[in-house]
Design an enzyme around this catalytic site. Structure first.
Site, PDB file in Angstrom:
ATOM      1  N   GLU A 182      -6.218  -7.650  -1.661  1.00 12.29           N
ATOM      2  CA  GLU A 182      -7.335  -7.248  -0.203  1.00 12.29           C
ATOM      3  C   GLU A 182      -8.216  -6.929   0.111  1.00 12.29           C
ATOM      4  O   GLU A 182      -8.915  -5.929  -0.810  1.00 12.29           O
ATOM      5  CB  GLU A 182      -6.350  -6.852   0.930  1.00 12.29           C
ATOM      6  CG  GLU A 182      -4.683  -6.568   1.014  1.00 12.29           C
ATOM      7  CD  GLU A 182      -4.480  -5.802   2.073  1.00 12.29           C
ATOM      8  OE1 GLU A 182      -4.920  -4.689   2.914  1.00 12.29           O
ATOM      9  OE2 GLU A 182      -2.500  -5.213   2.148  1.00 12.29           O
ATOM     10  N   GLU A 214       0.994  -1.452   0.156  1.00 12.85           N
ATOM     11  CA  GLU A 214       0.098  -0.162   0.067  1.00 12.85           C
ATOM     12  C   GLU A 214       0.718   1.109  -0.114  1.00 12.85           C
ATOM     13  O   GLU A 214       0.925   2.051   1.232  1.00 12.85           O
ATOM     14  CB  GLU A 214      -0.571   0.010   1.512  1.00 12.85           C
ATOM     15  CG  GLU A 214      -2.213  -1.302   1.310  1.00 12.85           C
ATOM     16  CD  GLU A 214      -2.757  -1.179   2.542  1.00 12.85           C
ATOM     17  OE1 GLU A 214      -4.499  -1.502   1.733  1.00 12.85           O
ATOM     18  OE2 GLU A 214      -2.877  -0.200   3.250  1.00 12.85           O
TER      19      GLU A 214
END
Length: 449
Positions: A342, A222
């Site tokens: 995710e 991320e």
């Protein structure tokens, strides 16, 4: 008498056709599920080989490979302690039993408790051996690994730990985002990449960069660079590091690790973002994924973090449009598969119940299947996150314990079987040509759980 003969003839032809169809499926040149649901070796004896990319699809041995997978980030840390090492085996065993074939996990722990990298380029050999165990154990269960190489966040060290190391070395650093631009910090990261990719596994004696158990490398979990909303600083880092990884390991696939937010290069996509803030974090889904050396795209799905914490139907609608937008862009602009690496919902959210979680999972899976049926770029999805029993103290609210969640487990298992069926149909080595598509069009996917 004539009618009876015709009736018998019709039945015989139907049975014969049925046997031919079963034979084709059984002999399809692709990975098949064994009794435990594992995706095993090729039936014709082909070896465990690298996952590759062909256009907007993943392939193994030239056959389609659609991903149903999961995240369990703490595997290396648990493997480093003999008292918890068995949990690594447990989670692989339980995941493989429902057909999950890819796991995303951390190949980093920087300067923290039970650190892999204690200081720049200085490693704890016992922890490295723990990562070796994770890789070797994954192979036993025919699960491939996406290994992430550093964190954007402070957990497990991340870019802030690199900045701390830099400051300790006397560097003049003012922001954690200096991680992306300072030459010394970039050299620290490159040294870590080199150490991991060139690591010789002490269990298998195979170098990581040569091991097909590894699905691919993730540059960062991320990544965000909020100090530069233009995205230029992070983009330059991605350009440098993707090529660097490929210079050491040209065999494995590389992804960035992005959450999927649209940036300044595509203002027409801004309305797809979950909120206005998403366009200010220095990432740019389409621009970033056009970088040389990046093989597939990623996006995450967290409507309960991005839109509102309270559970609502709006979360489901957002998930559908978010996924479809990224699948379309992966096809039309990127020519690469996209993995929704995710996705999940927290049990701590107001209004949460397991039925909503199942609905979210079904929604993600159905969107993937809709793409798969058309040969699209929806390469797969990875649940956040699968835990074995007895690890509740690690739960951030998103943990799924398959043995305690029969309805969720059934959904996951059915999706695995559906994807495997697609892989089987698409890999028939015959001269049906476009007739394969009609078989898929007629294939029913409405079983009730």
């Amino acid at each position: 008498m004539v009618n009876q003969e015709q009736n018998f003839s019709s039945k015989f032809l139907f049975l014969a056709a049925s046997f031919v169809l079963v034979a084709f499926i059984k002999n399809a040149n692709c990975a098949s599920f064994d009794e435990a649901g594992n995706q095993g070796e090729m039936e014709d004896g082909e070896a465990w080989t690298m996952v590759q990319k062909s256009g907007n699809q993943f392939v193994v041995n030239g056959q389609p490979f659609y991903v149903n997978g999961f995240n369990t980030y703490w595997l290396m840390v648990f493997a480093a302690d003999q008292s918890t090492r068995g949990k690594v085996t447990e989670v692989f065993q339980q995941a493989s039993a429902v057909g999950l074939s890819v796991c995303r996990t951390w190949a980093f722990n920087d300067g923290q408790w039970r650190a892999l990298q204690k200081t720049p380029a200085v490693y704890d050999e016992d922890v490295f051996k723990a990562l070796d165990f994770v890789v070797s154990e994954a192979k036993k269960f025919k699960i491939r690994l996406i290994l992430s190489l550093v964190n954007n966040w402070e957990a497990y060290g991340g870019k802030s730990q690199y900045v701390k190391w830099g400051k300790a070395a006397g560097l003049n650093l003012t922001s954690d985002d200096d991680f992306f631009s300072h030459p010394t910090l970039k050299s620290y990261y490159k040294a870590h990449v080199k150490a991991v990719l060139n690591r010789v596994n002490t269990f298998t004696n195979m170098t990581y960069k040569d091991d097909p158990t590894i699905f691919g490398w993730e540059l960062m979990n991320e990544p965000r660079c909020e100090s530069d909303p233009s995205g230029d600083k992070l983009h330059a880092w991605i350009e440098e590091m993707a090529v660097y990884v490929k210079s050491i390991d040209p065999k494995h696939l590389v992804q960035i690790g992005l959450e999927g937010f649209y940036g300044p290069s595509t203002p027409n996509r801004a309305q797809v973002n979950p909120n206005s803030y998403a366009q200010q974090v220095g990432t740019d889904f389409i621009r970033n994924h056009q970088v040389l050396g990046v093989d597939f795209a990623s996006a995450h799905i967290y409507p309960d973090s991005w839109i509102s914490q309270s559970i609502s139907d709006a979360h489901i609608e957002f998930t559908k449009s978010w996924m479809q937008s990224h699948i379309d862009d992966a096809e039309n602009y990127l020519n690469m598969p996209v993995i929704f690496s995710e996705f999940g919902v927290s049990a701590k959210d107001p209004g949460y119940n397991s039925t909503f979680r199942d609905t979210l999972i079904r929604t993600v899976y159905q969107t993937i299947l809709n793409s798969t049926k058309k040969g699209g770029a929806g390469g797969g999805s990875l649940l956040w996150q699968v835990f074995p029993e007895g690890t509740d103290y690690m739960d951030d609210g998103y943990a799924i314990v398959l043995s305690k969640s029969p309805s969720t487990s059934n959904i996951v298992s059915l999706h695995s079987k559906r994807l495997n069926t697609f892989n089987s149909f698409c890999s028939w080595k015959c001269h049906w040509g476009c007739k394969k598509k009609h078989v898929l069009d007629n294939f029913q996917f409405h079983e009730e759980l």
